[in-house]
Design a protein around this motif. Structure first.
Motif, PDB file in Angstrom:
ATOM      1  N   LYS A 291       0.828  -1.203   0.000  1.00 41.52           N
ATOM      2  CA  LYS A 291       0.000   0.000   0.000  1.00 41.52           C
ATOM      3  C   LYS A 291       0.864   1.254   0.000  1.00 41.52           C
ATOM      4  CE  LYS A 291      -0.691  -0.126   5.053  1.00 41.52           C
ATOM      5  NZ  LYS A 291      -1.726  -0.245   6.118  1.00 41.52           N
ATOM      6  N   ALA A 292       2.149   1.070   0.346  1.00 38.59           N
ATOM      7  CA  ALA A 292       3.052   2.225   0.389  1.00 38.59           C
ATOM      8  C   ALA A 292       4.488   1.742   0.308  1.00 38.59           C
ATOM      9  CB  ALA A 292       2.847   3.026   1.674  1.00 38.59           C
ATOM     10  N   ILE A 293       5.366   2.625  -0.180  1.00 42.00           N
ATOM     11  CA  ILE A 293       6.790   2.316  -0.230  1.00 42.00           C
ATOM     12  C   ILE A 293       7.592   3.511   0.267  1.00 42.00           C
ATOM     13  CG2 ILE A 293       6.457   0.744  -2.174  1.00 42.00           C
ATOM     14  CD1 ILE A 293       7.829   2.836  -3.981  1.00 42.00           C
ATOM     15  N   LEU A 294       8.782   3.240   0.760  1.00 40.31           N
ATOM     16  CA  LEU A 294       9.772   4.268   1.057  1.00 40.31           C
ATOM     17  C   LEU A 294      11.022   3.945   0.252  1.00 40.31           C
ATOM     18  CD1 LEU A 294       8.463   3.510   4.226  1.00 40.31           C
ATOM     19  CD2 LEU A 294       9.410   5.811   4.438  1.00 40.31           C
TER      20      LEU A 294
ATOM     21  N   ALA B 115      10.495   9.520   0.844  1.00 36.34           N
ATOM     22  CA  ALA B 115      11.900   9.407   0.465  1.00 36.34           C
ATOM     23  C   ALA B 115      12.797   9.705   1.658  1.00 36.34           C
ATOM     24  CB  ALA B 115      12.199  10.371  -0.677  1.00 36.34           C
ATOM     25  N   PHE B 116      14.000   9.113   1.622  1.00 38.10           N
ATOM     26  CA  PHE B 116      14.991   9.380   2.660  1.00 38.10           C
ATOM     27  C   PHE B 116      16.384   9.160   2.067  1.00 38.10           C
ATOM     28  CE2 PHE B 116      14.054   4.877   2.865  1.00 38.10           C
ATOM     29  CZ  PHE B 116      15.271   4.262   3.105  1.00 38.10           C
ATOM     30  N   GLY B 117      17.394   9.654   2.769  1.00 33.92           N
ATOM     31  CA  GLY B 117      18.758   9.465   2.291  1.00 33.92           C
ATOM     32  C   GLY B 117      19.790  10.097   3.199  1.00 33.92           C
ATOM     33  N   THR B 118      21.039   9.686   2.998  1.00 35.51           N
ATOM     34  CA  THR B 118      22.166  10.272   3.720  1.00 35.51           C
ATOM     35  C   THR B 118      23.004  11.097   2.748  1.00 35.51           C
ATOM     36  OG1 THR B 118      23.419   8.250   3.288  1.00 35.51           O
ATOM     37  CG2 THR B 118      22.338   8.419   5.417  1.00 35.51           C
ATOM     38  N   TYR B 119      23.853  11.948   3.316  1.00 38.35           N
ATOM     39  CA  TYR B 119      24.718  12.750   2.455  1.00 38.35           C
ATOM     40  C   TYR B 119      25.933  13.217   3.255  1.00 38.35           C
ATOM     41  CZ  TYR B 119      22.373  16.728   4.722  1.00 38.35           C
ATOM     42  OH  TYR B 119      21.864  17.626   5.641  1.00 38.35           O
ATOM     43  N   GLY B 120      26.974  13.541   2.493  1.00 41.21           N
ATOM     44  CA  GLY B 120      28.184  14.033   3.137  1.00 41.21           C
ATOM     45  C   GLY B 120      28.364  15.523   2.977  1.00 41.21           C
ATOM     46  N   TRP B 121      27.840  16.093   1.862  1.00 42.79           N
ATOM     47  CA  TRP B 121      27.927  17.548   1.736  1.00 42.79           C
ATOM     48  C   TRP B 121      26.713  18.179   1.076  1.00 42.79           C
ATOM     49  CZ3 TRP B 121      31.382  14.162  -0.587  1.00 42.79           C
ATOM     50  CH2 TRP B 121      31.420  14.116  -1.985  1.00 42.79           C
TER      51      TRP B 121
ATOM     52  N   GLU C  70      21.092  16.197  -2.079  1.00 41.62           N
ATOM     53  CA  GLU C  70      19.921  16.305  -2.955  1.00 41.62           C
ATOM     54  C   GLU C  70      19.045  15.056  -3.015  1.00 41.62           C
ATOM     55  OE1 GLU C  70      22.976  19.148  -4.753  1.00 41.62           O
ATOM     56  OE2 GLU C  70      22.971  17.128  -3.863  1.00 41.62           O
ATOM     57  N   SER C  71      19.537  13.905  -2.588  1.00 41.91           N
ATOM     58  CA  SER C  71      18.853  12.637  -2.896  1.00 41.91           C
ATOM     59  C   SER C  71      17.409  12.548  -2.394  1.00 41.91           C
ATOM     60  CB  SER C  71      19.665  11.449  -2.380  1.00 41.91           C
ATOM     61  OG  SER C  71      19.776  11.447  -0.977  1.00 41.91           O
ATOM     62  N   PRO C  72      17.070  12.929  -1.156  1.00 41.51           N
ATOM     63  CA  PRO C  72      15.674  12.792  -0.734  1.00 41.51           C
ATOM     64  C   PRO C  72      14.703  13.595  -1.606  1.00 41.51           C
ATOM     65  CG  PRO C  72      17.089  13.115   1.155  1.00 41.51           C
ATOM     66  CD  PRO C  72      17.925  13.386  -0.045  1.00 41.51           C
ATOM     67  N   LYS C  73      15.108  14.824  -1.977  1.00 40.58           N
ATOM     68  CA  LYS C  73      14.244  15.647  -2.815  1.00 40.58           C
ATOM     69  C   LYS C  73      14.066  15.016  -4.196  1.00 40.58           C
ATOM     70  CE  LYS C  73      13.678  20.374  -4.556  1.00 40.58           C
ATOM     71  NZ  LYS C  73      14.265  21.741  -4.586  1.00 40.58           N
ATOM     72  N   LEU C  74      15.157  14.505  -4.777  1.00 37.96           N
ATOM     73  CA  LEU C  74      15.079  13.854  -6.087  1.00 37.96           C
ATOM     74  C   LEU C  74      14.205  12.605  -6.033  1.00 37.96           C
ATOM     75  CD1 LEU C  74      18.805  14.141  -7.235  1.00 37.96           C
ATOM     76  CD2 LEU C  74      16.847  15.379  -8.199  1.00 37.96           C
ATOM     77  N   LEU C  75      14.353  11.823  -4.977  1.00 39.39           N
ATOM     78  CA  LEU C  75      13.549  10.608  -4.831  1.00 39.39           C
ATOM     79  C   LEU C  75      12.073  10.935  -4.673  1.00 39.39           C
ATOM     80  CD1 LEU C  75      15.879   8.591  -2.434  1.00 39.39           C
ATOM     81  CD2 LEU C  75      15.405   8.052  -4.826  1.00 39.39           C
ATOM     82  N   GLY C  76      11.782  11.975  -3.894  1.00 41.78           N
ATOM     83  CA  GLY C  76      10.389  12.402  -3.728  1.00 41.78           C
ATOM     84  C   GLY C  76       9.770  12.830  -5.045  1.00 41.78           C
ATOM     85  N   LYS C  77      10.562  13.514  -5.863  1.00 40.69           N
ATOM     86  CA  LYS C  77      10.083  13.935  -7.184  1.00 40.69           C
ATOM     87  C   LYS C  77       9.827  12.717  -8.077  1.00 40.69           C
ATOM     88  CE  LYS C  77      11.308  16.853 -11.154  1.00 40.69           C
ATOM     89  NZ  LYS C  77      12.365  17.690 -11.771  1.00 40.69           N
ATOM     90  N   PHE C  78      10.717  11.755  -8.042  1.00 41.15           N
ATOM     91  CA  PHE C  78      10.554  10.511  -8.800  1.00 41.15           C
ATOM     92  C   PHE C  78       9.244   9.829  -8.420  1.00 41.15           C
ATOM     93  CE2 PHE C  78      14.998   9.791 -10.386  1.00 41.15           C
ATOM     94  CZ  PHE C  78      14.662   9.255 -11.620  1.00 41.15           C
ATOM     95  N   LEU C  79       8.995   9.707  -7.120  1.00 40.38           N
ATOM     96  CA  LEU C  79       7.790   9.034  -6.645  1.00 40.38           C
ATOM     97  C   LEU C  79       6.525   9.763  -7.086  1.00 40.38           C
ATOM     98  CD1 LEU C  79       8.915   8.046  -3.035  1.00 40.38           C
ATOM     99  CD2 LEU C  79       8.337   6.471  -4.889  1.00 40.38           C
ATOM    100  N   ALA C  80       6.546  11.086  -6.993  1.00 36.72           N
ATOM    101  CA  ALA C  80       5.383  11.874  -7.417  1.00 36.72           C
ATOM    102  C   ALA C  80       5.127  11.702  -8.909  1.00 36.72           C
ATOM    103  CB  ALA C  80       5.592  13.342  -7.065  1.00 36.72           C
ATOM    104  N   GLU C  81       6.191  11.717  -9.698  1.00 35.41           N
ATOM    105  CA  GLU C  81       6.037  11.540 -11.144  1.00 35.41           C
ATOM    106  C   GLU C  81       5.550  10.144 -11.499  1.00 35.41           C
ATOM    107  OE1 GLU C  81       9.875  12.506 -12.659  1.00 35.41           O
ATOM    108  OE2 GLU C  81       9.542  14.683 -12.612  1.00 35.41           O
ATOM    109  N   ALA C  82       5.840   9.170 -10.628  1.00 32.75           N
ATOM    110  CA  ALA C  82       5.384   7.800 -10.854  1.00 32.75           C
ATOM    111  C   ALA C  82       3.955   7.582 -10.382  1.00 32.75           C
ATOM    112  CB  ALA C  82       6.317   6.817 -10.143  1.00 32.75           C
ATOM    113  N   GLY C  83       3.324   8.612  -9.845  1.00 30.76           N
ATOM    114  CA  GLY C  83       1.922   8.515  -9.458  1.00 30.76           C
ATOM    115  C   GLY C  83       1.666   8.193  -8.001  1.00 30.76           C
TER     116      GLY C  83
END
Length: 393
Positions: free
Chosen positions: A304-307, A340-346, A349-362
């Motif tokens: 019913k949901a994914i992360l 979306a979630f993610g880690t980063y060193g500096w 951008e990854s969580p925002k990009l993943l969230g956009k991907f998910l929204a575009e996928a419906g």
């Protein structure tokens, strides 16, 4: 190999025990597959479909052991893709004038692939082919899963030759649904639907309704891949109707890739937070670089949901996650939520990009994603999992 499935109806296909990838490298076939062809012998003799090109000579050789090729009065091609039509050129070398019955789109497909202008006979829904005591009725099934697809129904015997519909990539020595491992069969059926037929679910529903409206008695469903449905054959039709209706179970799937283990730790802590909030929900975690993509997609279909999580790499996301999300987008899942979630060193951008991907996928997405600098903040991850659990209720 051949075997009689009913008086006058013989299976003439090929069980491919070694197959591990299908559609190029796109679909995993852990349990092999089969290419099912059927020979009907009445006053007229009709062959339904052939097998994949690598087995063309073997197929024609085996066919000769069962019937004089010159006695074949017609060939029915339910679908032009090579796993069904691949042996056609070899067969037509022996019987070049034999009429081929198929849809108009299949004529285009076959001419395009094989550069031959055989004796094509275009059929439409409701069209019939008289065999003597028996009769074949044709029903067009466009986009299940190609524009040229159809099925045919053999009266008297009440058999549906369904081509790709109701099939599965599953090699078995005893090719009937009641003689194989039921859990394996179910796994391959839902995987087949999730990865191949999901985008066409509205058409699946329409065609099932069309078939039901015909009120045809059905004793057997003979697909072009996998086992034959002879015991309660309509069970797979009922499953398709359920799967086509924006299917979901009480499951959340967490997908991630990780460079140094921190995104994995985030995934695990988020999952723990979900379970704290809702102990009844099934939570499954998959590393997208280490798990078969078709198996993950099957779990997404059930959820019913994914992360989705990834570290930020060169202002982007890891390739395994990006590739999987592209597959998910193409499948057009409905009525599912995501975050979306993610880690980063500096840069991060990854969580925002993943969230956009998910929204575009419906997917309906939770407004705030989670990004952690350097490593997993256990408390923040668990709180994020709890918020997501509340979001999807």
């Amino acid at each position: 190999m051949s075997f009689v499935i009913k008086a006058g109806v013989t299976w003439m296909g090929k069980v491919d025990w070694e197959l591990r990838k299908f559609h190029g490298e796109e679909y995993s076939t852990h349990r092999g597959s089969s290419y099912n062809s059927y020979l009907i012998q009445d006053q007229k003799t009709v062959l339904i479909d052939t097998v994949w090109l690598p087995f063309a000579q073997e197929f024609v050789h085996n066919l000769k052991q069962t019937v004089d090729l010159s006695s074949i009065d017609a060939i029915v091609l339910n679908h032009g893709e090579q796993d069904h039509s691949g042996a056609l050129p070899e067969l037509m070398r022996h019987i070049p004038d034999t009429p081929i019955y198929c849809t108009a789109n299949a004529v285009k497909s076959l001419k395009g692939q094989y550069k031959q202008d055989w004796n094509f006979n275009v059929v439409k829904t409701g069209g019939k082919l008289n065999l003597g005591k028996k009769e074949l009725t044709f029903i067009e099934m466009p986009m299940l899963h190609w524009p040229d697809t159809m099925l045919c129904y053999l009266n008297e015997d009440n058999i549906v030759f369904s081509n790709d519909a109701f099939g599965q990539h599953y090699a078995a020595a005893q090719m009937y649904n009641d003689l194989v491992d039921q859990s394996e069969l179910y796994e391959e059926c839902i995987k087949y639907y999730a990865n191949i037929l999901t985008p066409f679910s509205k058409m699946v529903t329409k065609k099932i309704n069309d078939i039901v409206a015909l009120n045809l008695p059905i004793d057997m469903i003979c697909p072009s891949h996998g086992v034959i449905w002879r015991s309660n054959p309509l069970q797979i039709v009922e499953k398709y109707a359920k799967w086509a209706a924006d299917y979901q179970e009480n499951q959340i799937t967490v997908i991630y890739d990780s460079m140094w283990g921190e995104t994995r730790r985030m995934a695990e802590e988020i999952a723990a937070g979900i379970q704290m909030s809702d102990p009844q929900v099934v939570v499954k975690l998959y590393n997208s670089s280490r798990t078969d993509k078709n198996d993950i997609i099957t779990e997404v279909f059930k959820s019913k949901a994914i992360l989705v999580g990834s570290p930020t790499v060169n202002r982007g996301i890891l390739s395994s996650v990006a590739g999987l999300l592209e597959e998910i987008k193409g499948l057009s899942f409905k009525n599912k939520k995501g975050a979306a979630f993610g880690t980063y060193g500096w840069s991060g951008e990854s969580p925002k990009l993943l969230g956009k991907f998910l929204a575009e996928a419906g997917f309906s997405t939770m407004e705030n994603s989670l990004g952690n600098l350097w490593g997993a903040d256990e408390a923040a991850c668990r709180e994020f999992g709890q918020r997501f659990s509340e979001y999807i209720r």
